[in-house]
Write an enzyme that holds these catalytic residues in place. Sequence first.
Site, PDB file in Angstrom:
ATOM      1  N   CYS A  16       0.834  -1.204   0.000  1.00 54.84           N
ATOM      2  CA  CYS A  16       0.000   0.000   0.000  1.00 54.84           C
ATOM      3  C   CYS A  16       0.874   1.261   0.000  1.00 54.84           C
ATOM      4  O   CYS A  16       1.545   1.542  -0.982  1.00 54.84           O
ATOM      5  CB  CYS A  16      -1.006  -0.040   1.152  1.00 54.84           C
ATOM      6  N   HIS A  46      -3.784  -5.019   0.531  1.00 56.46           N
ATOM      7  CA  HIS A  46      -3.261  -5.413   1.842  1.00 56.46           C
ATOM      8  C   HIS A  46      -3.299  -6.931   1.998  1.00 56.46           C
ATOM      9  O   HIS A  46      -4.187  -7.468   2.658  1.00 56.46           O
ATOM     10  CB  HIS A  46      -4.056  -4.727   2.967  1.00 56.46           C
ATOM     11  N   GLU A 103      -1.602  -8.834   3.807  1.00 54.97           N
ATOM     12  CA  GLU A 103      -1.409  -9.315   5.191  1.00 54.97           C
ATOM     13  C   GLU A 103      -2.731  -9.556   5.908  1.00 54.97           C
ATOM     14  O   GLU A 103      -2.785 -10.333   6.852  1.00 54.97           O
ATOM     15  CB  GLU A 103      -0.525  -8.319   5.981  1.00 54.97           C
TER      16      GLU A 103
END
Length: 242
Positions: free
Chosen positions: A113, A217, A219
């Site tokens: 990001c 994102h 994660e």
Amino acid sequence: MILIGLSASLDKSGDKHWEGLQQSRVNQAYVDSVLGAGGLPLLIPVMDKKEALRTALAACSGLILTGGQDMSPLHYGQEPEKGLGEVSEARDDYDLALYGLAKDMGLPIFGICRGMQVINVAEGGSLYQDLARESTFKLKHLQEAGRDQISHSVTLTPGSRLHDLLGDRIQVNSFHHQAIRDLAGGFRVSATSDDGVIEAMEALDMDKEKILAVQWHPEELTKTRPEMAALFGYFIQLCEKG
Ligand code: MN
């Protein structure tokens, strides 16, 4: 286990006990995703001493540049426009120093990001300050659904490392209102959304410079989507090879 440096956000706490205090922090999802891929995450706090950053990175086998606020457009030769979000001079300086040091040390670098935007700007590229003010982009890139929910599709660029890893098309989450405008030299676009927003980039010569980045994102998705866990697994492997 190899150490993976995580860049920190410099945030003001909203917790009632620490209200307004500055904190170097990272979302737990980064920690869990690095651990899940076999790396040991090391949070590198925001520091203005380059020598301290160099020493921290010297212990690491790779660096992840995490998400956060907008970068100051002064770093890419623009004045701030309406629609620009919150910026932090301290974090910009810290992120740019971390990236430059890690690259000089030959460490693999994974931008997420804001981290992707930092890499692009550090390498001489530029950003759209606010996608909402760019009429050519029609899709919603700042989703309202939770961080672990997918929201739009991206098409991977044939011939890129990311395409080898993830295939032709995947679904991602999306929490950005900025995006890459001019891509930095030495990099290729490795994914785009259907409205043409650059959603991932990687070094043209990934054998020489192990640098890749995504606008979404991953994660937040590693526990539910195997391809996102594979992305972290791929990066940890790059770090292990050195
Ligand atoms: Mn997006």
